[in-house]
Enzyme design. Structure first.
Site, PDB file in Angstrom:
ATOM      1  N   CYS A 160      51.138  37.922  22.282  1.00 26.26           N
ATOM      2  CA  CYS A 160      51.913  39.079  21.839  1.00 26.26           C
ATOM      3  C   CYS A 160      52.978  38.596  20.853  1.00 26.26           C
ATOM      4  O   CYS A 160      54.131  39.008  20.906  1.00 26.26           O
ATOM      5  CB  CYS A 160      52.524  39.835  23.015  1.00 26.26           C
ATOM      6  N   GLU A 184      47.129  32.260  37.850  1.00 24.27           N
ATOM      7  CA  GLU A 184      48.483  32.295  37.297  1.00 24.27           C
ATOM      8  C   GLU A 184      49.236  31.072  37.802  1.00 24.27           C
ATOM      9  O   GLU A 184      49.337  30.858  39.007  1.00 24.27           O
ATOM     10  CB  GLU A 184      49.195  33.593  37.712  1.00 24.27           C
ATOM     11  N   ALA A 234      47.071  34.944  34.032  1.00 22.97           N
ATOM     12  CA  ALA A 234      46.712  36.335  34.356  1.00 22.97           C
ATOM     13  C   ALA A 234      47.849  37.251  34.796  1.00 22.97           C
ATOM     14  O   ALA A 234      47.681  38.471  34.768  1.00 22.97           O
ATOM     15  CB  ALA A 234      45.626  36.340  35.422  1.00 22.97           C
ATOM     16  N   ALA A 235      48.994  36.713  35.254  1.00 21.34           N
ATOM     17  CA  ALA A 235      50.018  37.602  35.810  1.00 21.34           C
ATOM     18  C   ALA A 235      50.753  38.369  34.708  1.00 21.34           C
ATOM     19  O   ALA A 235      50.932  37.825  33.616  1.00 21.34           O
ATOM     20  CB  ALA A 235      51.037  36.792  36.606  1.00 21.34           C
ATOM     21  N   PRO A 236      51.141  39.608  34.963  1.00 22.34           N
ATOM     22  CA  PRO A 236      51.053  40.323  36.243  1.00 22.34           C
ATOM     23  C   PRO A 236      49.705  40.989  36.510  1.00 22.34           C
ATOM     24  O   PRO A 236      49.513  41.554  37.588  1.00 22.34           O
ATOM     25  CB  PRO A 236      52.155  41.392  36.114  1.00 22.34           C
ATOM     26  N   GLY A 237      48.773  40.936  35.574  1.00 20.89           N
ATOM     27  CA  GLY A 237      47.441  41.429  35.920  1.00 20.89           C
ATOM     28  C   GLY A 237      46.887  42.535  35.038  1.00 20.89           C
ATOM     29  O   GLY A 237      45.889  43.161  35.384  1.00 20.89           O
ATOM     30  N   LYS A 270      45.366  42.386  32.067  1.00 19.46           N
ATOM     31  CA  LYS A 270      44.003  42.107  31.584  1.00 19.46           C
ATOM     32  C   LYS A 270      43.054  41.913  32.758  1.00 19.46           C
ATOM     33  O   LYS A 270      41.902  42.339  32.713  1.00 19.46           O
ATOM     34  CB  LYS A 270      44.005  40.884  30.665  1.00 19.46           C
TER      35      LYS A 270
HETATM   36  N1  SAM Z   1      47.514  38.423  30.884  1.00 18.16           N
HETATM   37  C1  SAM Z   1      48.707  38.914  31.540  1.00 18.16           C
HETATM   38  C2  SAM Z   1      48.621  40.417  31.644  1.00 18.16           C
HETATM   39  O1  SAM Z   1      47.866  41.018  30.890  1.00 18.16           O
HETATM   40  O2  SAM Z   1      49.269  40.986  32.524  1.00 18.16           O
HETATM   41  C3  SAM Z   1      49.945  38.445  30.811  1.00 18.16           C
HETATM   42  C4  SAM Z   1      49.997  36.944  30.673  1.00 18.16           C
HETATM   43  S1  SAM Z   1      51.458  36.335  29.946  1.00 18.16           S
HETATM   44  C5  SAM Z   1      51.263  36.697  28.304  1.00 18.16           C
HETATM   45  C6  SAM Z   1      51.181  34.613  29.999  1.00 18.16           C
HETATM   46  C7  SAM Z   1      51.200  33.972  31.376  1.00 18.16           C
HETATM   47  O3  SAM Z   1      51.014  32.559  31.216  1.00 18.16           O
HETATM   48  C8  SAM Z   1      52.486  34.158  32.142  1.00 18.16           C
HETATM   49  O4  SAM Z   1      52.245  34.808  33.360  1.00 18.16           O
HETATM   50  C9  SAM Z   1      53.006  32.735  32.380  1.00 18.16           C
HETATM   51  O5  SAM Z   1      53.581  32.562  33.641  1.00 18.16           O
HETATM   52  C10 SAM Z   1      51.728  31.905  32.244  1.00 18.16           C
HETATM   53  N2  SAM Z   1      52.007  30.496  31.848  1.00 18.16           N
HETATM   54  C11 SAM Z   1      53.163  29.935  31.504  1.00 18.16           C
HETATM   55  N3  SAM Z   1      52.997  28.624  31.269  1.00 18.16           N
HETATM   56  C12 SAM Z   1      51.713  28.343  31.482  1.00 18.16           C
HETATM   57  C13 SAM Z   1      50.929  27.154  31.414  1.00 18.16           C
HETATM   58  N4  SAM Z   1      51.457  26.006  31.052  1.00 18.16           N
HETATM   59  N5  SAM Z   1      49.635  27.262  31.726  1.00 18.16           N
HETATM   60  C14 SAM Z   1      49.089  28.439  32.081  1.00 18.16           C
HETATM   61  N6  SAM Z   1      49.779  29.591  32.134  1.00 18.16           N
HETATM   62  C15 SAM Z   1      51.069  29.537  31.851  1.00 18.16           C
END
Ligand code: SAM
Length: 461
Positions: free
Chosen positions: A238, A140, A117-120, A122
């Protein structure tokens, strides 16, 4: 001109054929800037509302076609530095990234998980759709990023979110079959980030793409376990390659035949104004009713009844102090059905999900940054209102309010953490607002307003 990795160019030529040239040229175009207005703060967003019109002029907004609250902005207007941003009226988000939560279409009352979810972006978009009803678990894995997520949940005034920092499989062990809807915006090779972030170009390689696809399938295993039968899940990235998108979905649905891909969308940067996105909507067969009656988790909960924490004397006493405080300073604010959760001296309110509540004790053993709405800090038999509470109420609910104009020196001084003269009539805990929109608390006494704006958020310089 942007230099792209040769294997990436070959992959795109293979994938897009004659569309590859316009696609590759789009990397030399200027990137797009987007923001979403926050319906939790601004309510139903009529484009003709004078305040919305003034925002549009100030930040030179034009609509993002696939997101009703989404707008392109002029980067020279710097909305991220404006006090409206601090007040949670807007969230800066890349325009194409707004497509996934629109496709998931959460409804008020749903129990929703945002798994990565980070940084948030969605999370806060989903929270807007839930309108404070139901429950949102935002998770996250990376602790530092989880902290930013939690701050954004607070800034946007989300009253019904739990923020955790757990590995997806650890979460799945706690919450099998628990969610009506799941957002998995997966970590990916970021081909849609190349214009925004040159590091994404440096980190890209065919091996990285393969590694990302494997990780996506691992995370999807956990997501599959947490979705209720009959529930829906959005899977998004993305990135543009098929390996992390269509191929991941094909491998996933082959492993889990109860899942059907209902729809996929691709936003290409040479065809729309945005950096690009892939999103798929999947449905898990079956009905939620069947699952709830057979799920091990629910069975255990029934045996145990309500969590013992609720009956704990300390929690009840903390809640009594918080109730008295709310009655005194924000009597118009009503807590939804739910239960209190006391973490040390910090008191939270964990709202109940519609059918299958998540109790405070379910969070035991999970790193939890926010077990619901942070109500108060309980110390020495007194309750002090939490910053999150200021961000979740509105001025009409509060007894003492001090409103300032966005450009006023007093507002700047408040955001720097200074003591400022109290407005006439302000007394005790006072909600400080920018033009009526909450920014934080102050405590008025003797003509002065003692500053309770959190130290970590204060303006520097
Ligand atoms: N949904 C967020 C937003 O809209 O702001 C962006 C999410 S970003 C595309 C993907 C996230 O997955 C990152 O914050 C990353 O730290 C986390 N991530 C990395 N490895 C992961 C894992 N093995 N399991 C779950 N999440 C992971």
């Amino acid at each position: 001109m942007t230099t792209l990795p040769q294997p990436f160019i070959e992959q795109i030529r293979d994938q897009l054929g004659e569309q590859a040239d316009p696609f590759l040229q789009s990397y030399d175009d200027a990137r797009t800037y987007g923001l979403r207005l926050n319906p939790l703060k601004l309510g139903e967003l009529s484009p003709d509302d004078p305040f919305i019109r003034s925002m549009k002029e100030r930040f030179r907004l034009s609509p993002v076609p696939w997101c009703p609250n989404g707008y392109y902005y002029d980067e020279t207007a710097k909305p991220g530095k404006h006090p409206y941003h601090q007040a949670g009226l807007l969230y800066i988000q890349e325009p194409s990234a707004m497509s996934s939560a629109e496709l998931l279409d959460p409804q008020p009352g749903d129990c929703v998980l945002d798994l990565a979810a980070a940084p948030g972006g969605k999370t806060t978009q989903i929270a807007g759709s839930l309108q404070g009803q139901g429950l949102l678990v935002a998770n996250e894995i990376h602790p530092a990023r989880a902290k930013i997520l939690s701050e954004n949940v607070e800034r946007m005034g989300v009253p019904n979110a739990v923020v955790t920092s757990a590995a997806p499989d650890a979460l799945a062990r706690k919450f099998p079959g628990a969610f009506d809807k799941i957002m998995l915006d997966a970590p990916c090779s970021g081909e849609g980030m190349f214009r925004k972030d040159p590091n994404a170009i440096r980190e890209w390689s065919p091996e990285h793409v393969r590694m990302c696809a494997e990780r996506q399938l691992d995370i999807l295993d956990s997501a599959a376990a947490m979705l209720k039968p009959g529930g829906t899940m959005a899977y998004s990235t993305c990135t543009f390659n098929r390996s992390e998108n269509e191929d991941v979905l094909a491998a996933f649905t082959a492993k889990y035949p109860s899942f059907t891909v209902l729809r996929t969308e691709r936003l290409w940067p040479h065809l729309v104004r945005g950096e690009g996105h892939f999103v798929a909507l999947l449905r898990k067969d079956g009905s939620g009713e069947t699952d709830r009656s057979t799920s091990g988790r629910r069975g255990r909960d029934r045996d145990r009844g309500r969590p013992s924490d609720t009956s704990d004397r300390t929690v009840r006493e903390a809640m009594r102090l918080a109730d008295d405080l709310l009655g005194e300073i924000a009597s118009g604010f009503a807590l939804p059905p739910g239960e209190p959760a006391l973490f040390g001296e910090q008191l939270y309110w964990l709202p109940a999900a519609r059918h299958d509540p998540i109790y405070a004790h379910d969070l035991n053993g999970l790193k939890t940054l926010r077990p619901g709405l942070h109500l108060a800090h309980i110390k020495k038999g007194r309750a002090e209102p939490a910053h999150s509470l200021a961000m979740a109420v509105n001025a009409g609910m509060c007894r003492s309010v001090m409103s300032m104009q966005a450009e006023s020196p007093e507002l700047d001084a408040y955001l720097r953490g200074e003591t400022i003269p109290a407005a006439d009539g302000a007394s005790g805990w006072t909600l400080v607002t920018v033009e009526g929109y909450p920014l934080g608390w102050g405590k008025a006494s003797g003509g002065q307003l003692k500053n309770h704006f959190p130290k970590g958020l204060r303006r520097m310089g």
